[in-house]
Design a protein around this motif. Structure first.
Motif, short mmCIF file in Angstrom:
data_model
loop_
_atom_site.label_atom_id
_atom_site.label_comp_id
_atom_site.label_asym_id
_atom_site.label_seq_id
_atom_site.Cartn_x
_atom_site.Cartn_y
_atom_site.Cartn_z
N UNK A 18 46.51 82.98 -6.62
CA UNK A 18 45.98 83.68 -7.81
C UNK A 18 46.84 83.45 -8.53
N UNK A 19 46.52 83.15 -10.05
CA UNK A 19 46.77 83.27 -11.39
C UNK A 19 46.53 83.09 -12.46
N UNK A 20 47.36 84.41 -12.78
CA UNK A 20 46.62 85.23 -13.72
C UNK A 20 46.82 84.98 -15.42
N UNK A 21 46.95 84.41 -15.93
CA UNK A 21 47.16 82.71 -17.81
C UNK A 21 47.18 84.99 -18.55
N UNK A 22 48.24 85.65 -18.79
CA UNK A 22 47.93 86.80 -19.73
C UNK A 22 47.50 86.26 -20.70
N UNK A 23 47.31 87.42 -21.09
CA UNK A 23 46.41 87.40 -23.19
C UNK A 23 47.08 89.06 -23.37
N UNK A 24 47.57 90.21 -22.15
CA UNK A 24 47.31 91.15 -22.88
C UNK A 24 48.36 91.72 -22.00
N UNK A 25 49.59 92.21 -22.45
CA UNK A 25 50.33 93.60 -21.39
C UNK A 25 50.13 94.25 -21.65
N UNK A 26 50.54 95.56 -21.04
CA UNK A 26 50.72 97.38 -21.08
C UNK A 26 51.66 97.50 -20.23
#
Length: 100
Positions: A84-92
């Motif tokens: 499973x891969x998440x292409x990050x668009x927002x980081x907190x």
């Protein structure tokens, strides 16, 4: 599929080959606590702005990310057939571990 997940960074950021458009890519492993232990996700930061923002992340940090979830096929013989891969668009960044 758009997802929001939070967890703990399990390994330091690694540089991956640039995209075909020449954009930089960083990847880390994110451990998400579950009732059965942990689920692991690869989180990828693509593009100069996200790569720059990700530079402050260290192993053990607690973060939350939003992004597009996909599943990459792994080589034959791998323990699991997909990653499973998440292409990050927002980081907190989180100040303390996340309670579940």
């Amino acid at each position: 599929m758009q997802v929001m997940i939070s967890g703990s960074i399990g390994r330091a950021l690694q540089s991956l080959p640039q995209t075909t458009d020449g954009l930089p890519v960083l990847e880390a492993a994110l451990a998400v606590p579950t009732s059965d232990g942990k689920d692991w996700f690869a989180i990828q930061f693509v593009g100069t702005d996200l790569v720059d923002a990700a530079q402050i992340i260290r192993k053990g940090d607690t973060i939350a990310v939003t992004g597009e979830l996909t599943f990459e096929q792994l080589p034959d013989g791998a323990f699991t057939p997909f990653k499973p891969v998440v292409a990050v668009s927002d980081l907190q960044l989180c100040d303390s571990p996340i309670a579940y």
